[in-house]
Design a protein around this motif. Structure first.
Motif, mmCIF file in Angstrom:
data_model
loop_
_atom_site.group_PDB
_atom_site.id
_atom_site.type_symbol
_atom_site.label_atom_id
_atom_site.label_comp_id
_atom_site.label_asym_id
_atom_site.label_seq_id
_atom_site.Cartn_x
_atom_site.Cartn_y
_atom_site.Cartn_z
ATOM 1 N N THR A 196 0.860 -1.174 0.000
ATOM 2 C CA THR A 196 0.000 0.000 0.000
ATOM 3 C C THR A 196 0.897 1.225 0.000
ATOM 4 N N VAL A 224 1.132 5.828 -1.018
ATOM 5 C CA VAL A 224 0.627 6.957 -1.806
ATOM 6 C C VAL A 224 1.338 7.103 -3.139
ATOM 7 N N ALA A 228 7.699 5.261 -0.055
ATOM 8 C CA ALA A 228 6.258 5.409 0.139
ATOM 9 C C ALA A 228 5.525 4.084 0.263
#
Length: 375
Positions: free
Chosen positions: A88, A90, A96
């Motif tokens: 997961t 962004v 990230a």
């Protein structure tokens, strides 16, 4: 637009290959041998497993880890314990992305980390989390990276990724053939050792030999008319590929081909397994993408107006014609809708060899399509 003249110009292909894609495809056999040697030197062959793990969790970024998990799960057969941990975050950047162990993961499970980067902080944290949960940890990544240190701290097994000097010149594409085989090979050797799949050293050597053979037959110096990969690239120049696979191990090859077309050549493709593909893509072949839906316009400006996009079936099979097969029905459906069809079928050999051939030919095809279309 595809520059077909570039396909038969080795010097032009080399000049256009800023990402080292052709070299990665040509050196796939060498990568397998180097990666197998790294696995041996890391101690994979000396492991004494207590038994097969309950689950094999695979974590890593991008297409390389996805394809690795897909292929290992297929080779493990029905009821495969292979589970990919999807990240997961962004953005698809090292800092990230986030990975988490499932709540049930514990001492009877195995965590495999495969990455061509090794700087992802979350993968290092994942290795530490697995150690605290009692999971065994194995990682394949470039040496000297933070992940290598984290795996050592987690008392795991670290296998240095087989790299080439030019890997440092440009960012590595996740679908690059060199990256794929460098990550996959040590994990094949490991899962053979724990009894989950059959990939002994002699089988890996045969894979390397088959990859060398494909590199000789599909290399940039071989003319298009006798080069299966260049021919396929030219056939897909103005087409939407409908990749139909038949046979268990052809599935991962087809899915990898579609991903490579998207990442390397910027081309969409749809994948389905026979015989379900005939129903899944039937409406596409009967709709506006069929060649008969928009016949060639004699008055079209060949320079200013590109040809209409039409579907083209690409049939990938991992077994010879004969026995129970949907291939004849697939040909009838495609030709019945005036849709061209391309077919690839490997020469006889073990499951790993035939799968390697399908992957190698389609990898070369995706690379040629990328280079000749200026992607």
């Amino acid at each position: 637009m595809l520059d077909e003249s570039l396909l038969d110009t080795p010097e032009g292909l080399a000049e256009a290959d800023h990402r080292g894609l052709l070299r990665g495809a040509a050196e796939a056999g060498a990568r397998v041998r180097t990666a197998a040697r790294h696995a041996t030197e890391a101690g994979v062959g000396e492991l004494k497993p207590d038994g097969r793990p309950r689950a094999v969790l695979i974590a890593g970024p991008g297409a390389a880890a996805t394809h690795t998990a897909d292929l290992l799960g297929t080779l493990a057969g029905p009821g495969s314990p292979v589970v990919r941990l999807a990240p997961t975050g962004v953005a698809p950047a090292a800092g990230a992305l986030r990975w988490e162990l499932p709540g049930w993961a514990g001492s009877v499970d195995l965590l495999l980390i495969a990455t061509p980067d090794g700087t992802e902080p979350s993968l290092s944290l994942l290795a530490d989390q697995a150690y605290r949960r009692g999971c065994s940890v194995v990682a394949v990544a470039p040496p000297g990276t933070p992940l290598a240190e984290a795996v050592a701290g987690a008392h795991g097994l670290f296998v240095p990724m087989a790299t080439a000097p030019y890997d440092q010149e440009e960012p590595l594409a996740a679908s690059s053939p060199g990256v794929f085989w460098a990550l996959l090979t040590p994990l094949l050797a490991l899962l053979d050792r724990i009894g989950l799949i059959a990939a002994p050293p002699d089988a890996l050597e045969k894979v390397a030999d088959r990859l060398d053979q494909i590199a000789e037959r599909c290399g940039p110096a071989i003319a298009t008319y006798s080069n299966a990969a260049k021919t396929l690239a030219a056939e897909l120049a103005d087409a939407l590929p409908l990749v139909w696979t038949e046979g268990a191990s052809a599935g991962p090859a087809g899915r990898r081909f579609a991903a490579a077309l998207a990442e390397l050549a910027g081309r969409p493709a749809l994948v389905a397994e026979l015989p379900e593909a005939l129903a899944a893509h039937g409406a596409l072949l009967a709709g506006p993408l069929a060649a008969s839906a928009d016949p060639e316009d004699f008055f079209r400006d060949r320079v200013e107006e590109p040809p209409a996009l039409h579907a083209r079936v690409v049939l990938l099979r991992d077994r010879p014609i004969g026995g129970l097969t949907a291939a004849p029905a697939a040909r009838d459906v495609a030709l019945g809708h005036d849709t061209a069809i391309s077919e690839l079928e490997p020469e006889e050999g073990g499951e790993l060899e035939t799968l390697a051939e399908l992957i190698a030919v389609t990898d070369f095809a995706a690379v040629y399509l990328a280079l000749a279309s200026g992607a």
